[in-house]
Design an enzyme around this catalytic site. Sequence first.
Site, PDB file in Angstrom:
ATOM      1  N   GLN A 100      57.099  99.373  45.588  1.00 11.79           N
ATOM      2  CA  GLN A 100      58.477  99.071  45.924  1.00 11.79           C
ATOM      3  C   GLN A 100      58.748  99.202  47.419  1.00 11.79           C
ATOM      4  OE1 GLN A 100      61.307 101.762  46.383  1.00 11.79           O
ATOM      5  NE2 GLN A 100      62.804 101.079  44.871  1.00 11.79           N
TER       6      GLN A 100
ATOM      7  N   SER B 273      66.802  99.734  45.358  1.00 10.33           N
ATOM      8  CA  SER B 273      65.977 100.318  46.408  1.00 10.33           C
ATOM      9  C   SER B 273      65.847 101.823  46.186  1.00 10.33           C
ATOM     10  CB  SER B 273      66.557  99.976  47.780  1.00 10.33           C
ATOM     11  OG  SER B 273      65.681 100.357  48.816  1.00 10.33           O
ATOM     12  N   LEU B 274      66.303 102.644  47.135  1.00 10.50           N
ATOM     13  CA  LEU B 274      66.232 104.094  46.973  1.00 10.50           C
ATOM     14  C   LEU B 274      66.898 104.557  45.686  1.00 10.50           C
ATOM     15  CD1 LEU B 274      68.036 106.936  47.563  1.00 10.50           C
ATOM     16  CD2 LEU B 274      65.563 106.911  47.930  1.00 10.50           C
TER      17      LEU B 274
ATOM     18  N   HIS C 228      61.151  97.523  52.631  1.00  8.32           N
ATOM     19  CA  HIS C 228      60.615  96.527  51.696  1.00  8.32           C
ATOM     20  C   HIS C 228      59.904  95.366  52.378  1.00  8.32           C
ATOM     21  CE1 HIS C 228      62.716  98.714  48.593  1.00  8.32           C
ATOM     22  NE2 HIS C 228      63.830  98.615  49.277  1.00  8.32           N
TER      23      HIS C 228
ATOM     24  N   GLN D 219      70.522 103.056  50.010  1.00  5.23           N
ATOM     25  CA  GLN D 219      71.017 103.129  51.382  1.00  5.23           C
ATOM     26  C   GLN D 219      72.051 102.029  51.645  1.00  5.23           C
ATOM     27  OE1 GLN D 219      68.050 104.588  54.504  1.00  5.23           O
ATOM     28  NE2 GLN D 219      66.722 103.450  53.135  1.00  5.23           N
TER      29      GLN D 219
ATOM     30  N   ARG E 223      59.004 110.036  51.171  1.00  2.00           N
ATOM     31  CA  ARG E 223      59.141 108.580  51.296  1.00  2.00           C
ATOM     32  C   ARG E 223      59.920 108.229  52.552  1.00  2.00           C
ATOM     33  NH1 ARG E 223      63.138 104.694  49.666  1.00  2.00           N
ATOM     34  NH2 ARG E 223      62.295 102.807  48.662  1.00  2.00           N
TER      35      ARG E 223
END
Length: 313
Positions: free
Chosen positions: A247, A91-92, A198, A10, A116
């Site tokens: 994560q 991340s993603l 996170h 993102q 998610r």
Amino acid sequence: MTFAMLFPGQGSQSVGMLKAWAERSDAVRDTLAEADAVLGRPLSTLLAEGPSCQLDRTENTQPAMLVADVALWRAWLEVGGPRPAAVAGHSLGEYAALVAAGGLEFAAALEVVQARAEAMRDAVADGAGAMAAVVGLEAEAVNALCAQIDGIVSGVNYNAPTQIVVAGETAAVDALCAQAKAAGARLARRLPVSVPAHSPLMQPARERLAAVLEQAPLRQPDIPLLHNVDARPAADVDALRAALREQVCAPVLWVDTQQRLASDYGCARALEVGPGNVLAGLGRRSGVELAVEAFPAPERLAEVIPAFTGADT
């Protein structure tokens, strides 16, 4: 020369980010069509036409970025691009890296990512959580400031030695930004994201995602995949599932990941497989001897391939 592939998450999205690619690549067009079919909604239209305020909603951004990253990975393979020695995703982006590494089929990854995103959206009420970038202070200094704030705020993305992203309760994040500026940060400002990714506030999302991952057809990747939570590949599928679960509410150790790609896998260069050049920019500020290059424009893709085909993978 051994190389790695890095997949952005993102923050790299923009309306029209696959337009030029869809005009040139069957692989990209097929990926967009597959995504629409799997999700049961015209995500491709949102990607192409926006509006950006909807694309920036995490329930849309996450599947959109997975689609974009995987589409460009497939475009790379379509023209004979070689496979890397190792992969990682920010991340993603870790889910796109998982697909590229052979750990999960794209359709299944889309379903997991959609779940998610929805779990993260639902974990915190609109406006209750925020993220901010702090530039110019080292991680220890940022973490010390977080500990002094009344409320939940913590370092969540360790992107470069002096570029840290924090997340938590909105008031606490704003207070942290003020304290960081007072402590000499060159920049401390909120990011345009809709969830405090996170951070400990994502604990409810972690529990929902755990149930989804238990049913996901994961398998051991064919290419080493370094995870955000510890900058290491998982030993087995159970460890892989745990890394993806944790994560959601654990920091992204991006500097450590780049260091390990260089030291353990001998990678001297890396290719950012996705729209934009966020990871290439972070690479320049990482202090790691890993030259991160942005993905080429579609008209340049074929001419870039030979430089990587000669790499030792």
